[in-house]
Design an enzyme around this catalytic site. Sequence first.
Site, PDB file in Angstrom:
ATOM      1  N   ALA A  61      57.762  44.580  40.230  1.00  0.00           N
ATOM      2  CA  ALA A  61      56.497  43.984  40.659  1.00  0.00           C
ATOM      3  C   ALA A  61      55.620  45.040  41.301  1.00  0.00           C
ATOM      4  O   ALA A  61      56.114  46.026  41.853  1.00  0.00           O
ATOM      5  CB  ALA A  61      56.735  42.838  41.644  1.00  0.00           C
ATOM      6  N   ASP A 103      55.636  33.672  47.687  1.00  0.00           N
ATOM      7  CA  ASP A 103      54.958  32.639  48.472  1.00  0.00           C
ATOM      8  C   ASP A 103      53.446  32.847  48.490  1.00  0.00           C
ATOM      9  O   ASP A 103      52.692  31.919  48.795  1.00  0.00           O
ATOM     10  CB  ASP A 103      55.490  32.635  49.907  1.00  0.00           C
ATOM     11  CG  ASP A 103      55.365  33.995  50.605  1.00  0.00           C
ATOM     12  OD1 ASP A 103      55.421  35.025  49.919  1.00  0.00           O
ATOM     13  OD2 ASP A 103      55.242  34.007  51.846  1.00  0.00           O
ATOM     14  N   TYR A 126      46.888  40.205  44.649  1.00  0.00           N
ATOM     15  CA  TYR A 126      48.341  40.204  44.481  1.00  0.00           C
ATOM     16  C   TYR A 126      48.847  38.805  44.157  1.00  0.00           C
ATOM     17  O   TYR A 126      49.551  38.596  43.159  1.00  0.00           O
ATOM     18  CB  TYR A 126      49.020  40.743  45.738  1.00  0.00           C
ATOM     19  CG  TYR A 126      50.510  40.471  45.774  1.00  0.00           C
ATOM     20  CD1 TYR A 126      51.377  41.152  44.930  1.00  0.00           C
ATOM     21  CD2 TYR A 126      51.050  39.523  46.652  1.00  0.00           C
ATOM     22  CE1 TYR A 126      52.742  40.901  44.941  1.00  0.00           C
ATOM     23  CE2 TYR A 126      52.408  39.265  46.677  1.00  0.00           C
ATOM     24  CZ  TYR A 126      53.247  39.957  45.821  1.00  0.00           C
ATOM     25  OH  TYR A 126      54.596  39.691  45.835  1.00  0.00           O
ATOM     26  N   LYS A 130      50.451  37.356  40.550  1.00  0.00           N
ATOM     27  CA  LYS A 130      51.784  36.750  40.451  1.00  0.00           C
ATOM     28  C   LYS A 130      51.695  35.334  39.870  1.00  0.00           C
ATOM     29  O   LYS A 130      52.550  34.925  39.077  1.00  0.00           O
ATOM     30  CB  LYS A 130      52.458  36.735  41.818  1.00  0.00           C
ATOM     31  CG  LYS A 130      52.803  38.112  42.364  1.00  0.00           C
ATOM     32  CD  LYS A 130      53.827  38.846  41.510  1.00  0.00           C
ATOM     33  CE  LYS A 130      55.236  38.281  41.687  1.00  0.00           C
ATOM     34  NZ  LYS A 130      56.245  39.069  40.923  1.00  0.00           N
TER      35      LYS A 130
END
Length: 307
Positions: A61, A103, A126, A130
């Site tokens: 990632a 999260d 970010y 995701k």
Amino acid sequence: MKRLLVTGAGGQVGTELAAEAAAAGFAVVAPPRAELDITDENAVAAAIAAAKPDAVVNAAAYTAVDRAESEPEQARAVNARAPGILGSACDHTGIPLLHISTDYVFDGMSERPWREGDPVAPLGVYGASKAEGEAALRVAAPRHIILRTAWVFSPHGNNFVKTMLRLASTRDELAVVDDQRGSPTSATDIAQALLALAASAVEARPADAPLWGTYHFCNAGVTSWCGFARAIMAGAAVRGGATARIGPIPAADYPTPARRPAYSALDCTKLKTAFGIEPRPWEEALDDTLDRLLPAGGIERTKAESA
């Protein structure tokens, strides 16, 4: 022994996956980033063909939350497009893909832990990248497990625990944000959960639809960054490490390029119900990590030694 192809093996979770795999009955194939570009369809297909894995775990990632605001294309290449590429390759070869998410896909405007079905509304590049990666994977590969987690720490790489220990070696007092709350999570515990999920995924039939989908995993309990920092200092003190006083500040006093969710605790009930995986308290996981870090001549020095 079953085989796992692990991307991002040099990161926190990837390192722990490699360390924990044998005990879970897996052999790990972990090509370094220089040898496997997960944004390249041909490279991914070739790596899977060569490794012949029973499953793939994507632990790679782009995690530089603030830098992503000025490097959106780099973040999206790894976080948004690569999961779809990996998913398509896995679907083509008939193997499952396990993927780590975050999260930060949520906006933090909740008064209870976030559930898997809650709508995503990321606050920055970010989190958005995701969320896009999750969506791409769902389209590309029906046989997938997305594992969202939070506030990852370990003895490896860059993380909040190691940063606090390093700063405490040279400073007497630290100001830490106290109005962002979440669940610190051990990379070791994430790795163990992923290995348990991989074992189930490898044995599952393609038609086992209830198995596939999105799950949450974080260590139990909720705290603020300030509370987390104070626990780190307390743990360092009993192990003879350097400590600093921790003062609370609001996030407004510590501006960053990317906004963080004010409340990002995750509800892990679905994972427990489906797989019997019940996360332990984050304090226990922190103790284990501090046992591995302290005393450690590299990261933890006394203030006198570092002056």
